[in-house]
Design a protein around this motif. Structure first.
Motif, mmCIF file in Angstrom:
data_model
loop_
_atom_site.group_PDB
_atom_site.id
_atom_site.type_symbol
_atom_site.label_atom_id
_atom_site.label_comp_id
_atom_site.label_asym_id
_atom_site.label_seq_id
_atom_site.Cartn_x
_atom_site.Cartn_y
_atom_site.Cartn_z
ATOM 1 N N GLN A 316 -22.367 -35.722 24.234
ATOM 2 C CA GLN A 316 -23.792 -35.416 24.212
ATOM 3 C C GLN A 316 -24.627 -36.644 24.523
ATOM 4 O O GLN A 316 -25.617 -36.568 25.261
ATOM 5 C CB GLN A 316 -24.187 -34.830 22.859
ATOM 6 C CG GLN A 316 -23.699 -33.405 22.647
ATOM 7 C CD GLN A 316 -24.213 -32.805 21.349
ATOM 8 O OE1 GLN A 316 -24.525 -33.513 20.411
ATOM 9 N NE2 GLN A 316 -24.292 -31.495 21.299
ATOM 10 N N ASP A 320 -27.336 -37.158 27.660
ATOM 11 C CA ASP A 320 -28.722 -37.625 27.558
ATOM 12 C C ASP A 320 -28.944 -38.889 28.380
ATOM 13 O O ASP A 320 -30.020 -39.089 28.961
ATOM 14 C CB ASP A 320 -29.072 -37.889 26.088
ATOM 15 C CG ASP A 320 -29.113 -36.609 25.252
ATOM 16 O OD1 ASP A 320 -29.277 -35.529 25.853
ATOM 17 O OD2 ASP A 320 -28.972 -36.695 24.029
ATOM 18 N N HIS A 347 -24.641 -29.794 25.269
ATOM 19 C CA HIS A 347 -25.270 -29.257 24.060
ATOM 20 C C HIS A 347 -24.370 -28.259 23.339
ATOM 21 O O HIS A 347 -24.578 -27.983 22.165
ATOM 22 C CB HIS A 347 -26.613 -28.609 24.410
ATOM 23 C CG HIS A 347 -27.716 -29.613 24.598
ATOM 24 N ND1 HIS A 347 -28.474 -30.078 23.563
ATOM 25 C CD2 HIS A 347 -28.142 -30.257 25.703
ATOM 26 C CE1 HIS A 347 -29.350 -30.967 24.017
ATOM 27 N NE2 HIS A 347 -29.164 -31.092 25.315
#
Length: 376
Positions: A316, A320, A347
């Protein structure tokens, strides 16, 4: 590890020369509908070379491969950008369950088409009200004079739209673990409706499955009535053998992030520092995974639960980081932008294969001896 190293070299040499079906790529544990043809052809090649279902017994076409050999194979496939198998459920979940609990007739009929890629399987476990808490499964199987009648709903079922068979967990008795049984379900049976669920990245690997008056033969039952919980727990942990290959994918993603950041003029000191931190985290993950494999830690053991949690949170963070590399251009990108797609898929990582919250509860209660979380 010497044998595993020799096996790794053997696999690497074979992958370098093996023919690639058109359109084949490393699509992960579950193919999309567009990947079915190439994935099935790839499984047939693996089966012919005896690289399919490595952990299966030799009499069933496997190699009885060690955990280290299986892990090496997964990592080499990731480096070669090919899937390690057609799909996860048949070879890693349904096959071992059938060998442990199924009848001789079930094994003789169902195992070989899994190994060769002829049959795709799905796992009919999770429900709208019973995801991580499988003891709350409400789908019911009622015994009749000529078999069973199934009524209920399943959700988040990977590959159900294209599967020939399903591994079903249903309630045949009272509440709790003891009331559960497992079944083989031909997915073309009357009364089964599959509805694909579109994900954030545009794919539809997950599905809702409705079972309305589905009639199964008596021999659809796997093992004895009431053994469903044992069957369910036997399926857990297998996918965590591929954590090392996940690390390979993360390192590739970091290379893509640096390339994208340079192209968008965003590779400043701050982003460089974050990439270095992520790179160190991935290598720590891979090294810890390699140590667990070398020590012969069982896939369902606590070490792999910890690694699974670290892996998903790292995945994750890298997703990002990709958005930071693209900047505002990420908002205008379509799903075919690899960094955007990776962020959207990331996600779901802390939910797949056992949620992070449940994993923490298991580790706290069963390993650290902490008191159980109070129920409302």
């Amino acid at each position: 590890m010497a044998n595993a190293d020799d096996f790794r070299r053997e696999v690497r040499d074979w992958l370098a020369t093996a023919p690639r079906p058109s359109g084949l790529h490393d699509y992960g544990p579950t193919p999309t509908p567009a990947d079915i043809t190439a994935g099935r052809a790839w499984q047939a090649l693996l089966a012919e070379a005896r690289y399919a279902c490595l952990h299966w017994p030799r009499e069933r076409g496997g190699r009885e491969a060690s955990v280290a050999e299986q892990a090496a194979f997964a990592e080499e496939c990731a480096l070669a950008d090919v899937p390690r198998q057609f799909h996860l459920v048949g070879p890693d979940l349904a096959g071992p369950v059938l060998m442990a609990y199924g009848s001789d007739e079930q094994c003789d009929t169902l195992l070989e088409p899994i190994r060769t890629g002829e049959h795709l399987w799905c796992q009919l476990f999770s429900e709208p009200g019973a995801g991580s808490d499988l003891a709350s499964v409400r789908t019911r199987a009622v015994a009749t004079d000529d078999g069973w009648v199934i009524d209920g709903q399943k959700v988040w079922t990977s590959g159900a739209a294209d599967a020939q068979y399903g591994l079903l967990l249903a309630r045949t008795g009272g509440p709790g673990h003891a009331g559960l049984s497992a079944f083989v379900v031909p997915m073309g049976t009357a009364g089964i409706t599959v509805r694909p669920l579109q994900q954030m990245n545009g794919e539809s690997k997950f599905n809702e499955v409705f079972l309305d008056g589905v009639r199964l033969a008596p021999d659809a039952l796997i093992g004895a009535e009431g053994e469903g919980w044992a069957v369910a727990t036997a399926t857990l942990g297998r996918e965590r053998l591929s954590l090392g290959s996940n690390a390979v994918g993360m390192l590739k993603a970091l290379d893509e992030i640096v390339t994208a950041a340079r192209a968008h003029g965003r590779l400043d000191d701050h982003l460089r520092g974050e990439v270095v931190d992520a790179w160190l985290g991935v290598w720590l993950l891979r090294s810890t995974w390699e140590r667990a494999v070398a020590e012969g830690t069982p896939p369902g053991g606590p070490a792999f639960s910890v690694l699974k949690m670290i892996s998903t949170s790292t995945y994750q963070a890298i997703g990002d980081l990709g958005m930071e590399a693209l900047g505002l251009d990420a908002l205008a990108s379509e799903h075919d932008e690899p960094l955007v797609d990776r962020m959207l898929v990331a996600h779901a990582q802390t939910i797949l294969g056992g949620t992070t919250e449940i994993q923490r509860n298991i580790l706290g209660e069963r390993i650290l001896g902490l008191p159980r979380e109070p129920k409302p």
